[in-house]
Design an enzyme around this catalytic site. Sequence first.
Site, short mmCIF file in Angstrom:
data_model
loop_
_atom_site.label_atom_id
_atom_site.label_comp_id
_atom_site.label_asym_id
_atom_site.label_seq_id
_atom_site.Cartn_x
_atom_site.Cartn_y
_atom_site.Cartn_z
N ASP A 67 80.22 85.27 24.05
CA ASP A 67 81.46 84.88 23.40
C ASP A 67 82.60 84.74 24.40
O ASP A 67 82.47 85.09 25.57
CB ASP A 67 81.85 85.89 22.29
CG ASP A 67 81.55 87.34 22.69
OD1 ASP A 67 81.52 87.63 23.90
OD2 ASP A 67 81.35 88.17 21.80
N ASP A 136 83.16 98.00 14.00
CA ASP A 136 83.08 97.45 12.63
C ASP A 136 81.73 96.77 12.37
O ASP A 136 81.56 96.10 11.36
CB ASP A 136 84.23 96.46 12.37
CG ASP A 136 84.15 95.20 13.24
OD1 ASP A 136 83.23 95.10 14.08
OD2 ASP A 136 85.01 94.32 13.07
N HIS A 138 80.18 94.45 14.36
CA HIS A 138 79.93 93.10 14.87
C HIS A 138 78.97 93.13 16.06
O HIS A 138 78.88 94.11 16.78
CB HIS A 138 81.24 92.38 15.24
CG HIS A 138 81.98 92.91 16.43
ND1 HIS A 138 83.31 93.25 16.39
CD2 HIS A 138 81.58 93.16 17.71
CE1 HIS A 138 83.70 93.65 17.59
NE2 HIS A 138 82.67 93.62 18.41
N GLU A 143 82.00 88.90 12.95
CA GLU A 143 82.68 89.94 12.19
C GLU A 143 82.12 90.02 10.76
O GLU A 143 81.42 89.11 10.31
CB GLU A 143 84.18 89.64 12.16
CG GLU A 143 84.85 89.63 13.53
CD GLU A 143 85.06 91.03 14.13
OE1 GLU A 143 84.27 91.95 13.85
OE2 GLU A 143 86.02 91.20 14.91
#
Length: 259
Positions: A67, A136, A138, A143
């Site tokens: 990413d 979280d 990811h 996400e």
Amino acid sequence: MLVTVLDDASEMAAVAADRVEAVCATTDHPVLGLATGSSPLALYAELVGRHRAGRISFARATSFNLDEYVGLPAGHPQSYIRFIRRNFTDLVDLPAEAVHVPDGNAPDTHAAALAYDHAIRDAGGIDIQVLGIGSDGHVGFNEPGGSLASRTHVGVLTSQTRHDNARFFDGDLDQVPTRCITQGLGTIMESRHAVLLATGEQKARAVRELVEGPVSARWPATVLQFHPDLLVVLDRSAAQLLELADFYAEVSTAGSIAR
Ligand code: F6R
């Protein structure tokens, strides 16, 4: 999925590096999938050490990062292209032109994401994907709430992720970009082998969901339960909520995982 719980960072790096080295040895032109962030740093240092010791060469390798932030000024020290060059690819013999990172400054980021996905396929797919996991849940920057089959795309970062990553931007949340280009979960799932590293209690909930939770878009990493060859390398803090932590620790000694 194979889960190993280890006591220290150097042991974790060695086990993960063994995995990368073993996969690279199976092919003339290995294609590496690379994560940024804190989690893989010790692994990259270990691979650099092995390269300097003459044990492993990346001269015929190609790499694709997971990413990149959208909109960071070119050359920003926290851009993922700068990160991966600084911490890994410039320190080994991987040719600069074989290092790929999504272009977060492309005039059309959606087109850049699509082209990146095609470039991975054109390279023959990723042999070994290095992964971290967000608090979280990811992986890459996929996400919660997204498609579990997504391809490389432009995504929006949660405020949790932006808070977590503010440490790389002098603690200033306003400096953390809001968008990214990320390999999709479908893209990541096509990697032939994968190794995921996680340390610290802030990852414990996400790790529990990854390993033992139901597969759901709420915790995107859970899709990796379907991955054909995923090694999860944890420290005890990250593993602390696993129901079967003792069992994983018992069977997954460094020696038995590596060989
Ligand atoms: C980084 C990436 C992210 C990180 C995750 C954990 O390229 O794709 O999924 O792996 O945010 O980051 P660290 O390792 O900094 O805790």
